[in-house]
Design a protein around this motif. Sequence first.
Motif, PDB file in Angstrom:
ATOM      1  N   HIS A 252      18.927 -10.168  -6.256  1.00 46.14           N
ATOM      2  CA  HIS A 252      19.065  -9.376  -6.609  1.00 46.14           C
ATOM      3  C   HIS A 252      19.305  -8.623  -5.781  1.00 46.14           C
ATOM      4  O   HIS A 252      20.999  -7.947  -5.128  1.00 46.14           O
ATOM      5  N   LEU A 256      22.765  -7.153  -4.163  1.00 47.92           N
ATOM      6  CA  LEU A 256      23.136  -5.050  -3.640  1.00 47.92           C
ATOM      7  C   LEU A 256      22.938  -5.351  -2.862  1.00 47.92           C
ATOM      8  O   LEU A 256      23.578  -4.085  -2.226  1.00 47.92           O
ATOM      9  N   GLN A 259      26.697  -5.696  -1.573  1.00 48.60           N
ATOM     10  CA  GLN A 259      27.549  -5.057  -2.237  1.00 48.60           C
ATOM     11  C   GLN A 259      27.494  -3.947  -1.246  1.00 48.60           C
ATOM     12  O   GLN A 259      28.082  -3.153  -1.223  1.00 48.60           O
ATOM     13  N   LEU A 263      30.021  -1.511  -0.031  1.00 55.67           N
ATOM     14  CA  LEU A 263      30.549  -0.085  -0.322  1.00 55.67           C
ATOM     15  C   LEU A 263      30.342   0.705   0.908  1.00 55.67           C
ATOM     16  O   LEU A 263      30.920   1.930   1.481  1.00 55.67           O
ATOM     17  N   GLU A 435      13.842   0.742  -8.409  1.00 58.83           N
ATOM     18  CA  GLU A 435      14.601   0.871  -9.005  1.00 58.83           C
ATOM     19  C   GLU A 435      14.803   1.791  -9.733  1.00 58.83           C
ATOM     20  O   GLU A 435      16.259   2.858  -9.976  1.00 58.83           O
ATOM     21  N   ARG A 438      15.971   4.217  -7.557  1.00 58.16           N
ATOM     22  CA  ARG A 438      17.210   4.023  -7.049  1.00 58.16           C
ATOM     23  C   ARG A 438      18.317   4.886  -7.640  1.00 58.16           C
ATOM     24  O   ARG A 438      19.094   5.335  -7.336  1.00 58.16           O
ATOM     25  N   VAL A 439      18.370   4.435  -8.158  1.00 58.95           N
ATOM     26  CA  VAL A 439      19.344   4.667  -9.992  1.00 58.95           C
ATOM     27  C   VAL A 439      19.370   5.900 -10.534  1.00 58.95           C
ATOM     28  O   VAL A 439      21.031   6.617  -9.572  1.00 58.95           O
ATOM     29  N   LYS A 443      22.612   8.076  -9.211  1.00 57.28           N
ATOM     30  CA  LYS A 443      23.424   8.789 -10.191  1.00 57.28           C
ATOM     31  C   LYS A 443      23.206  10.877  -9.350  1.00 57.28           C
ATOM     32  O   LYS A 443      25.006  10.767  -9.433  1.00 57.28           O
ATOM     33  N   ILE A 446      25.555  10.955  -6.503  1.00 59.78           N
ATOM     34  CA  ILE A 446      27.148  10.804  -6.497  1.00 59.78           C
ATOM     35  C   ILE A 446      27.655  11.612  -7.055  1.00 59.78           C
ATOM     36  O   ILE A 446      29.120  12.617  -6.979  1.00 59.78           O
ATOM     37  N   LEU A 450      31.056  14.182  -5.953  1.00 59.37           N
ATOM     38  CA  LEU A 450      32.139  14.137  -7.091  1.00 59.37           C
ATOM     39  C   LEU A 450      32.350  16.064  -7.142  1.00 59.37           C
ATOM     40  O   LEU A 450      33.915  16.605  -7.252  1.00 59.37           O
TER      41      LEU A 450
ATOM     42  N   LEU B 249      32.803  -0.547  -5.923  1.00 55.08           N
ATOM     43  CA  LEU B 249      32.157   0.210  -7.113  1.00 55.08           C
ATOM     44  C   LEU B 249      32.404   0.074  -8.346  1.00 55.08           C
ATOM     45  O   LEU B 249      31.173  -0.932  -8.802  1.00 55.08           O
ATOM     46  N   LEU B 252      30.205  -3.307  -7.989  1.00 55.13           N
ATOM     47  CA  LEU B 252      28.380  -2.908  -7.315  1.00 55.13           C
ATOM     48  C   LEU B 252      28.455  -2.912  -9.845  1.00 55.13           C
ATOM     49  O   LEU B 252      27.104  -3.426  -9.771  1.00 55.13           O
ATOM     50  N   GLN B 255      27.197  -5.868 -11.523  1.00 56.13           N
ATOM     51  CA  GLN B 255      26.285  -6.703 -10.658  1.00 56.13           C
ATOM     52  C   GLN B 255      25.135  -5.941 -11.271  1.00 56.13           C
ATOM     53  O   GLN B 255      23.552  -7.025 -11.000  1.00 56.13           O
ATOM     54  N   ASP B 256      24.950  -4.472 -10.764  1.00 54.23           N
ATOM     55  CA  ASP B 256      23.714  -4.494 -11.021  1.00 54.23           C
ATOM     56  C   ASP B 256      23.175  -3.647 -11.544  1.00 54.23           C
ATOM     57  O   ASP B 256      23.339  -4.145 -12.529  1.00 54.23           O
ATOM     58  N   SER B 257      22.090  -3.036 -11.939  1.00 53.63           N
ATOM     59  CA  SER B 257      20.960  -3.564 -13.303  1.00 53.63           C
ATOM     60  C   SER B 257      22.079  -2.422 -13.934  1.00 53.63           C
ATOM     61  O   SER B 257      23.055  -1.515 -13.921  1.00 53.63           O
ATOM     62  N   ASP B 259      21.186   0.441 -16.268  1.00 57.95           N
ATOM     63  CA  ASP B 259      21.484   1.958 -15.979  1.00 57.95           C
ATOM     64  C   ASP B 259      22.533   1.764 -14.707  1.00 57.95           C
ATOM     65  O   ASP B 259      23.601   3.216 -15.249  1.00 57.95           O
ATOM     66  N   LEU B 260      22.535   1.332 -14.376  1.00 57.06           N
ATOM     67  CA  LEU B 260      24.203   1.891 -13.153  1.00 57.06           C
ATOM     68  C   LEU B 260      25.409   1.430 -13.424  1.00 57.06           C
ATOM     69  O   LEU B 260      26.168   1.535 -12.217  1.00 57.06           O
ATOM     70  N   PHE B 263      28.010   3.627 -14.660  1.00 62.06           N
ATOM     71  CA  PHE B 263      27.850   4.903 -14.261  1.00 62.06           C
ATOM     72  C   PHE B 263      29.312   4.356 -12.878  1.00 62.06           C
ATOM     73  O   PHE B 263      29.989   4.830 -12.865  1.00 62.06           O
ATOM     74  N   PHE B 264      28.507   2.656 -12.577  1.00 56.80           N
ATOM     75  CA  PHE B 264      29.698   2.298 -11.239  1.00 56.80           C
ATOM     76  C   PHE B 264      31.398   2.231 -11.682  1.00 56.80           C
ATOM     77  O   PHE B 264      32.121   2.777 -10.952  1.00 56.80           O
ATOM     78  N   VAL B 267      32.453   5.757 -12.006  1.00 61.57           N
ATOM     79  CA  VAL B 267      33.121   6.167 -10.914  1.00 61.57           C
ATOM     80  C   VAL B 267      34.222   5.476  -9.858  1.00 61.57           C
ATOM     81  O   VAL B 267      35.514   6.162  -9.977  1.00 61.57           O
ATOM     82  N   THR B 403      23.861  11.223 -18.567  1.00 58.91           N
ATOM     83  CA  THR B 403      22.045  11.301 -18.023  1.00 58.91           C
ATOM     84  C   THR B 403      21.682  11.166 -18.789  1.00 58.91           C
ATOM     85  O   THR B 403      21.502  12.486 -19.908  1.00 58.91           O
TER      86      THR B 403
END
Lengths: 475, 403
Positions: A252, A256, A259, A263, A435, A438-439, A443, A446, A450, B249, B252, B255-257, B259-260, B263-264, B267, B403
């Motif tokens: 995993h 990550l 990617q 990015l 994790e 990180r989430v 969030k 970002i 924005l 994005l 991601l 692929q990601d968990s 929760d995200l 979100f990704f 975005v 969130t």
Amino acid sequence: PKQDSLMDDDPEDLFAGATEEVSLDSPERDVLLSDGPSPAITPITPPTSVIAPRIGHAHDDMFTHSSFDEIEEEEGGDSFDVHISVSDPEKVGDGMNAYMAYKVSTKTSLSVFKQRDFSVKRRFSDFLGLHSKLASKYLHIGYIVPPAPEKSIVGMTKVKVGKEDQSSNEFVEKRRSALERYLMRTVKHPILLKDPDVLQFLENSELPRAVNTQALSSAGILRMVNKAADAVNKMTIKMNESDAWFEEKQQHFENLDVQLRKLHASVESLVCHRKELSVNTAQFAKSAAMLGNSEDHTALSRALSQLAEVEEKIDQLHQDQANADFYLFSELLGDYVRLITAGGSGDLELYFYFIFFRIRGVFDHRIKTWQKWQDSQVLLLKKREAEAKLQFTNKPDKLQQAKDEIKELEGKVQQGERDFEQISKIIRKEVGRFEKERVKDFKTIIVKYLESLVQTQQQLIKYWEAFLPEAKAIS
Amino acid sequence: MLKGFRSHDLCVLLQPRAMNVDLEMDATLQVDISDALSERDKVKFTVHTKSTLPNFKQNEFSVVRQHEEFIWLHDSFIENEDYAGYIIPPAPPRPDFDASREKLQKLGEGEGSMTKEEFTKMKQELEAEYLAIFKKTVAMHEVFLCRVAAHPVLRKDLNFHVFLEYNQDLSVRGKNKKEKLEDFFKNVVKSADGVLVAGVKDVDDFFEHEKTFLLEYHNRVKDASAKCDRMIRSHKNAADDMNRIASSLYTLGTQDSMDLCKFFLKVSELFDKTRKVEARVAADEDLKLADLLKYYLRESQAAKDLLYRRSRALVDYENANKGLDKARAKNRDVLQAETSQQLCCHKFEKISESAKQELIDFKTRRVAAFRKNLVELAELELKHAKGNLQLLQSCVGVLNSNT
């Protein structure tokens, strides 16, 4: 002769030569493959430093079940209320001995701190020293210790030599920002927050100068890990549940990594182009102003000058946006890329290597000790049979000794099993916490980014709305 | 193939002094490019004419022309002494798809290094860019013809009519090396001439002012045009980056968990949309600002050329005067000198008179064009900024509520 390692030392690493050798007999190695229970770690903090006892219990207890659960409960009760800022970089001294001192300010309502609002002065090597201590204390137990910001010989030399130019100012700002993020990540960790070294770092007005800031560098950890890996690989290991979980997590994080790097590269490119756009817009603004000056129709001339002013304001907008692109978005990604990246100076990958083999080590140690016990049981039986013939031509001491040895062994095996479960539990929790953080990080930041984009658009609207009547006024 | 494409944006760059009057018998002449075809290395324009002029065989007809034929027409105006007193509408620039083709090629080479979605997206982008360049070149060629058709004198030119009507190839092969070299020297002489002549202060205040003005204006427009192009290119680069960010994005997000993921994806969607807006902003700036500046760069050069021609005529006139004085003094070839002097005088006065009007018209056209384009630029920038703002705000709203 240096011990061979898979990874070359960071070429910028000033202390490459002075790195503490992680020899086969080093304490770290013992920690990996020790016979005994999870050892209490002697803190690297020198004995002369003043550490007021914070928590009721000493270090050791932190690693037992009960206090761990206690801390869990505390987590739930105390809402996270620590805010740290790093500010006011100040150059101290001259020439090559100069350094930047940063003000580290803490605002908190947590009881673990002596005050609510306080600050100290720290230099970069102090941060590295803190990280080094935390890594050596907690990594092998299963906690993910946030990595310290990177060294930069080039950047620092410029600052030392006294170049007061934009690039060295940017360097200091980048570092300041990175140091702040580092401390916030550290205190967000429920265990690290209460560590005496962390508290000392934040509160004490004087800190003993950290010398061996490379004592536990990433390179050092990797060397250590590889030694352990070699030893453990010699045995055939049965796949069990822990191994599968690890392999999955490793995969995993590898994905990550790929990617996030991509990015990150795109965002860096955006920062670069936005800066370019800012410069080009400024140049165009000047040019439009000149054009307006030479235009001999009065109203048009005026409108062109206004256009030039609008473009000038927009160039500043682009500049500000590029900074937001960088400090919010790009640096966030950069931090995580560094944390995760394979083969680089990233810590998370190494952490997994480390823990994986630590667990395997404990697991195999368990097999070893079990085997030993089995062997001694067989030996004991044989001995008993032999001695049965010579009834009472006995050596009761020897028998008792054998019985004692066995009892000790049984104890060790049980402890080993407990350690194994404990560390597994901690690791799963840590990865989960990481994790989650990180989430949250992604969030929060970002969204903040924005929102900065929103502001930019709002400003743009203001500027063009002001310009429109000017353009219409041309007749 | 482009059907019925109109160059609305650039048409205002020309502002005929009078609308459709001015010809004998109140005849009309309308020219446009109704179609265009881009082939490997050339573009074929379908020039469509509607006219009540008696000299045309029909009232409505079309021919196919290529870029070289436009240049031929333009050059024929330049070389015609009778038109010395007019601002000759600047020739359209050569269609240049090299950059765009190169980018498409690079994309093809790099196909392996990106995902299918990325590739398709970039391909669409580049194709849109190609199309935009194509539309622009059609517009430039059309504007040239419209300017000629709007000019009271040029519209009567015979070459122009041949250009419009003759439905065979005009066989104006591009100039060969020798001719190109001749052109080059002509231009060198002209500019050397121009420098020489520009130094002489004009008796007439109007022209003296115009000379000073045009010299400075031309240089500044050149500078502004170049800087504008650079600014827009940076803008496009930033938009491209956003495209890549959106793709990353998205990956991601898949692929990601848990929760995200959402979100990704959200975005990513935002960046995709906002990138499209940014690309439109860059395109509109290009159209309203960059093209405007480029056009007036060429027009101001044409106006400068007019002034040089007038100055040369003035020099000829002054030389003829000197020649006449000499002839009178020597009492030889006086009649010849007198005729020559009269011719030069007449030529000079004719040029001066029409030049004055041309330059006034030039200013009127210029002011109107700038006004229209600047207003439209501001309106478009506002429209896009508001659109962008809405996208961003709604996305932030969704993200915050989740969130």
